[in-house]
Design a protein around this motif. Structure first.
Motif, mmCIF file in Angstrom:
data_model
loop_
_atom_site.group_PDB
_atom_site.id
_atom_site.type_symbol
_atom_site.label_atom_id
_atom_site.label_comp_id
_atom_site.label_asym_id
_atom_site.label_seq_id
_atom_site.Cartn_x
_atom_site.Cartn_y
_atom_site.Cartn_z
ATOM 1 N N LEU A 1 32.755 88.772 66.107
ATOM 2 C CA LEU A 1 31.349 88.811 65.716
ATOM 3 C C LEU A 1 31.072 90.002 64.804
ATOM 4 O O LEU A 1 30.324 89.901 63.848
ATOM 5 C CB LEU A 1 30.448 88.877 66.951
ATOM 6 N N ALA A 2 31.714 91.126 65.126
ATOM 7 C CA ALA A 2 31.453 92.323 64.336
ATOM 8 C C ALA A 2 31.938 92.154 62.902
ATOM 9 O O ALA A 2 31.257 92.529 61.958
ATOM 10 C CB ALA A 2 32.127 93.527 64.987
ATOM 11 N N VAL A 3 33.107 91.563 62.722
ATOM 12 C CA VAL A 3 33.660 91.473 61.377
ATOM 13 C C VAL A 3 33.097 90.276 60.615
ATOM 14 O O VAL A 3 33.041 90.281 59.385
ATOM 15 C CB VAL A 3 35.212 91.425 61.399
ATOM 16 N N ALA A 4 32.635 89.257 61.360
ATOM 17 C CA ALA A 4 32.195 88.026 60.708
ATOM 18 C C ALA A 4 31.078 88.279 59.712
ATOM 19 O O ALA A 4 31.041 87.688 58.638
ATOM 20 C CB ALA A 4 31.739 87.006 61.753
ATOM 21 N N GLY A 5 30.177 89.191 60.040
ATOM 22 C CA GLY A 5 29.030 89.430 59.181
ATOM 23 C C GLY A 5 29.354 90.220 57.921
ATOM 24 O O GLY A 5 28.514 90.347 57.038
ATOM 25 N N THR A 6 30.545 90.757 57.831
ATOM 26 C CA THR A 6 30.926 91.533 56.659
ATOM 27 C C THR A 6 31.749 90.656 55.717
ATOM 28 O O THR A 6 32.060 89.515 56.052
ATOM 29 C CB THR A 6 31.813 92.716 57.059
ATOM 30 N N ASP A 7 32.105 91.195 54.562
ATOM 31 C CA ASP A 7 32.983 90.460 53.669
ATOM 32 C C ASP A 7 34.405 90.995 53.707
ATOM 33 O O ASP A 7 35.222 90.708 52.843
ATOM 34 C CB ASP A 7 32.446 90.510 52.236
ATOM 35 N N LEU A 8 34.703 91.793 54.708
ATOM 36 C CA LEU A 8 36.032 92.402 54.786
ATOM 37 C C LEU A 8 37.124 91.345 54.945
ATOM 38 O O LEU A 8 36.916 90.319 55.580
ATOM 39 C CB LEU A 8 36.108 93.348 55.998
ATOM 40 N N ASN A 9 38.281 91.631 54.368
ATOM 41 C CA ASN A 9 39.430 90.768 54.630
ATOM 42 C C ASN A 9 39.855 90.957 56.075
ATOM 43 O O ASN A 9 39.751 92.047 56.622
ATOM 44 C CB ASN A 9 40.607 91.150 53.733
ATOM 45 N N VAL A 10 40.322 89.875 56.666
ATOM 46 C CA VAL A 10 40.730 89.945 58.063
ATOM 47 C C VAL A 10 42.192 89.534 58.176
ATOM 48 O O VAL A 10 42.606 88.544 57.566
ATOM 49 C CB VAL A 10 39.866 88.995 58.924
ATOM 50 N N LYS B 1 35.640 84.294 37.589
ATOM 51 C CA LYS B 1 35.241 85.159 38.709
ATOM 52 C C LYS B 1 35.146 84.293 39.967
ATOM 53 O O LYS B 1 34.575 83.217 39.930
ATOM 54 C CB LYS B 1 33.858 85.755 38.435
ATOM 55 N N VAL B 2 35.715 84.758 41.041
ATOM 56 C CA VAL B 2 35.527 84.033 42.290
ATOM 57 C C VAL B 2 35.055 84.986 43.379
ATOM 58 O O VAL B 2 35.353 86.178 43.348
ATOM 59 C CB VAL B 2 36.815 83.332 42.790
ATOM 60 N N ASP B 3 34.301 84.406 44.296
ATOM 61 C CA ASP B 3 33.791 85.185 45.423
ATOM 62 C C ASP B 3 34.374 84.550 46.687
ATOM 63 O O ASP B 3 33.851 83.572 47.204
ATOM 64 C CB ASP B 3 32.261 85.106 45.406
ATOM 65 N N VAL B 4 35.500 85.077 47.115
ATOM 66 C CA VAL B 4 36.228 84.457 48.218
ATOM 67 C C VAL B 4 36.531 85.495 49.279
ATOM 68 O O VAL B 4 36.956 86.603 48.969
ATOM 69 C CB VAL B 4 37.561 83.837 47.716
ATOM 70 N N ARG B 5 36.282 85.126 50.510
ATOM 71 C CA ARG B 5 36.650 86.004 51.611
ATOM 72 C C ARG B 5 38.002 85.549 52.165
ATOM 73 O O ARG B 5 38.187 84.364 52.423
ATOM 74 C CB ARG B 5 35.591 85.844 52.706
ATOM 75 N N ILE B 6 38.917 86.499 52.288
ATOM 76 C CA ILE B 6 40.268 86.146 52.722
ATOM 77 C C ILE B 6 40.454 86.420 54.211
ATOM 78 O O ILE B 6 40.153 87.509 54.696
ATOM 79 C CB ILE B 6 41.330 86.981 51.972
ATOM 80 N N ILE B 7 40.968 85.403 54.895
ATOM 81 C CA ILE B 7 41.454 85.617 56.255
ATOM 82 C C ILE B 7 42.932 85.249 56.211
ATOM 83 O O ILE B 7 43.287 84.177 55.719
ATOM 84 C CB ILE B 7 40.733 84.714 57.275
ATOM 85 N N ALA B 8 43.784 86.143 56.668
ATOM 86 C CA ALA B 8 45.212 85.844 56.667
ATOM 87 C C ALA B 8 45.711 85.914 58.100
ATOM 88 O O ALA B 8 45.136 86.612 58.938
ATOM 89 C CB ALA B 8 45.954 86.842 55.792
ATOM 90 N N ALA B 9 46.764 85.162 58.389
ATOM 91 C CA ALA B 9 47.323 85.202 59.744
ATOM 92 C C ALA B 9 48.835 85.191 59.685
ATOM 93 O O ALA B 9 49.419 84.637 58.740
ATOM 94 C CB ALA B 9 46.833 84.005 60.560
ATOM 95 N N THR B 10 49.437 85.813 60.646
ATOM 96 C CA THR B 10 50.892 85.776 60.733
ATOM 97 C C THR B 10 51.343 86.084 62.151
ATOM 98 O O THR B 10 50.650 86.767 62.898
ATOM 99 C CB THR B 10 51.542 86.802 59.771
ATOM 100 N N ASN B 11 52.511 85.523 62.517
ATOM 101 C CA ASN B 11 53.077 85.904 63.809
ATOM 102 C C ASN B 11 54.217 86.900 63.600
ATOM 103 O O ASN B 11 54.931 87.252 64.519
ATOM 104 C CB ASN B 11 53.536 84.690 64.624
ATOM 105 N N LYS B 12 54.385 87.319 62.329
ATOM 106 C CA LYS B 12 55.416 88.316 62.056
ATOM 107 C C LYS B 12 54.828 89.714 62.223
ATOM 108 O O LYS B 12 53.623 89.898 62.107
ATOM 109 C CB LYS B 12 55.897 88.164 60.620
ATOM 110 N N ASP B 13 55.715 90.677 62.404
ATOM 111 C CA ASP B 13 55.286 92.062 62.417
ATOM 112 C C ASP B 13 55.259 92.508 60.956
ATOM 113 O O ASP B 13 56.269 92.879 60.377
ATOM 114 C CB ASP B 13 56.284 92.883 63.235
#
Ligand code: ATP
Ligand code: MG
Length: 506
Positions: free
Chosen positions: A202-211, A318-330
């Motif tokens: 919830l805290a990060v959802a409202g921002t545009d930060l990459n996750v 120009k694009v306005d895209v919020r990035i969410i990335a996921a990985t099971n690697k270290d």
């Protein structure tokens, strides 16, 4: 037992005391159960035509994770429609949603006393309180007015809790943002580690930060990614999915950035890439750890400057895209090993979310089982699907290297086996039906050819059926992990992905 004024007052005081919602609800159902002589009591929230248990007393622990669709539970549907309390006749033919879920009551709930109190916020249905007792006469002298008062108290408490939740969410999401809707599948589990994860989402959802979502295989990273998008102001726009592992290097750049006609052999028309499709929305880069180094550099450029260039095009968009990335690697380790760019890692890991393993939240096992049992019950068209307590204990003693996905597969497979072993609509999962810890379920494993049922099919259909059956078997032997399944089958992960999609396995 009559519902005395004193008891109502006590309940009223209880549920206004300074406890957390969860404790307050737990206390409400405990008090109700103890004082009204119920064998089971439950407080449920009504959401999207489902009743979701918030607190239960006297019910099996997996009930907490079951979301009861009113369309498949006629008793709950009756409560949802009623507008006032419902006293079901003791011999009512409507199946009870808790059938088989009251411990030490092996028999089905044929004749019993049952009351449902719908809970309203003005005219709107927000939940229900259910009371069940084995003694058919148990509730006979509970007065209607008192029960209504109990309903009104419960409704007020629930309304208050929902309101506070909403306020909390709105303030975390910032002004003008949409409320999170319920499109994404529920994230089951109330262990403290899950509660903190929810707060972070919830805290990060409202921002545009990459996750950057980190966690072992099968922990629910994709679910978390959806939750972040759904709770964000971008929820009304696209959530575009891209699996970096299933992306052959030759087409990856065009997938991400698009190309113009004639940019390369085979580029017969303009094509927009995932970044353009995700404009104003979210781009979910799954298995980011598998992204080839060359593309990492290009991705970094977009993250730095916010513009993309289609292959073969000099102009940039120009694009306005919020990035969410996921990985099971270290990923840190990948950086040290020179397989992942440090600068990209730093860009992506602004806000890391760690999804806990199942081992870190053993208390969620019961509710998760309930969730998958309810899903299986629905998809197999069963009226009742339950798990024997010793089978549940076996699940609790396993260490779940494949996490929630492994649990999901074990339960769904066991449900299918249990159905085959039963001759009516009420099905019970027994310990030997659980394929865990490297053991296969002790029901004879059939060859895929036998499972595939090819009779009456043409060669193409028969081949598809065989492939589907074989892939499913190898997939469950690999605990639902697609990457290792691809290895075991000697296929490129991208090809397996496409094949599985075509065969309807994904
Ligand atoms: N908390 C949860 N509640 C309900 N279902 C869950 C939960 N966590 C995971 N699942 C289910 O488990 C399965 C695996 O989850 P998901 O695909 O999100 O895992 P993952 O972390 O992305 O795994 P991988 O690293 O292998 O890609 C999915 O079917 C998902 O719906
Ligand atoms: Mg995943």
């Amino acid at each position: 037992m009559p519902l005395s004024q004193t008891l109502l007052t006590r309940i009223a005081l209880d549920i206004t005391s300074g406890l957390s919602h969860r404790d307050r609800f737990a206390r409400l159902v405990d008090t109700v159960k103890a004082n009204l002589g119920c064998d089971a009591a439950a407080l449920l929230e009504f959401r999207d035509r489902h009743f979701v248990p918030l607190a239960t007393a006297g019910l099996a622990e997996d009930v907490a994770g079951r979301h009861f669709a009113i369309d498949s539970h006629p008793r709950l549907e009756a409560i949802a429609r009623a507008g006032d309390l419902v006293r079901f006749p003791a011999d009512s033919a409507l199946p009870d949603p808790y059938d088989g879920l009251i411990p030490n009551q092996e028999d089905r709930l044929h004749v019993h006393a049952c009351i449902g109190l719908p809970l309203f916020d003005d005219e709107k249905l927000i939940g229900a309180l259910t009371l069940d007792a084995f003694d058919p006469q148990r509730f006979d002298n509970l007065g209607t007015m008192e029960l209504r008062a109990l309903g009104a108290l419960s409704a007020a408490s629930l309304k208050n809790a929902l309101l506070l939740d909403k306020l909390e969410r709105v303030s975390l999401l910032g002004q003008g943002s949409r409320e999170a809707n319920n499109d994404s599948p529920p994230m089951v589990g109330n262990a403290p580690v899950m509660e903190s994860l929810r707060q972070e989402i919830l805290a990060v959802a409202g921002t545009d930060l990459n996750v950057l979502i980190l966690g072992e295989t099968g922990t629910g990273k994709e679910l978390v990614a959806r939750a972040v998008h759904q709770a964000s102001p971008r929820a009304g726009k696209a959530l575009v999915y891209l699996n970096c592992a299933a992306l052959p290097e030759s087409v990856a750049e065009s997938e991400l950035f698009g190309h113009v006609k004639g940019a390369f052999t085979g580029a017969i028309s303009h094509r927009s890439g995932k970044f353009e499709t995700a404009d104003k929305g979210t781009l979910f880069l799954d298995e980011i750890g598998e992204l080839p180094l060359g593309l990492q550099a290009k991705l970094l450029r977009v993250l730095q400057y916010g513009d993309v260039q289609r292959i073969g095009d000099d102009r940039s968009l120009k694009v306005d895209v919020r990035i969410i990335a996921a990985t099971n690697k270290d990923l840190k380790q990948e950086v040290l090993a020179g397989r992942f760019r440090a600068d990209l890692y730093h860009r992506l890991s602004v806000f890391p979310l760690h999804v806990p393993t199942l081992r870190e939240r053993p208390e969620d096992l019961g509710p998760l089982c309930g969730h998958f049992l309810e899903q299986s019950r629905k998809s197999l068209g069963l009226s009742v699907l339950r798990i024997r307590p010793d089978a549940l204990s076996r699940l609790k003693n396993h260490d779940w290297p494949g996490n929630v996905r492994e649990l999901e597969h074990v339960i769904k497979r066991a449900a299918t086996l249990a159905r085959a072993a039963s001759d009516d609509g009420a099905v019970m999962i027994e310990p030997q039906m659980l394929a865990i810890g490297g053991q296969s379920a002790s029901v004879p494993v059939q060859s895929p050819a036998a499972v595939a049922q090819v009779e009456g099919k043409n060669l193409k259909e028969a081949t598809d059926a065989f492939q589907a059956a074989y892939i499913s078997q190898v997939l469950s032997a690999n605990r639902g992990n697609w990457a290792s399944t691809a290895r075991a089958l000697g296929l490129d992960p991208g090809n397996l992905h496409r094949l599985a999609k075509r065969l309807g396995l994904k």
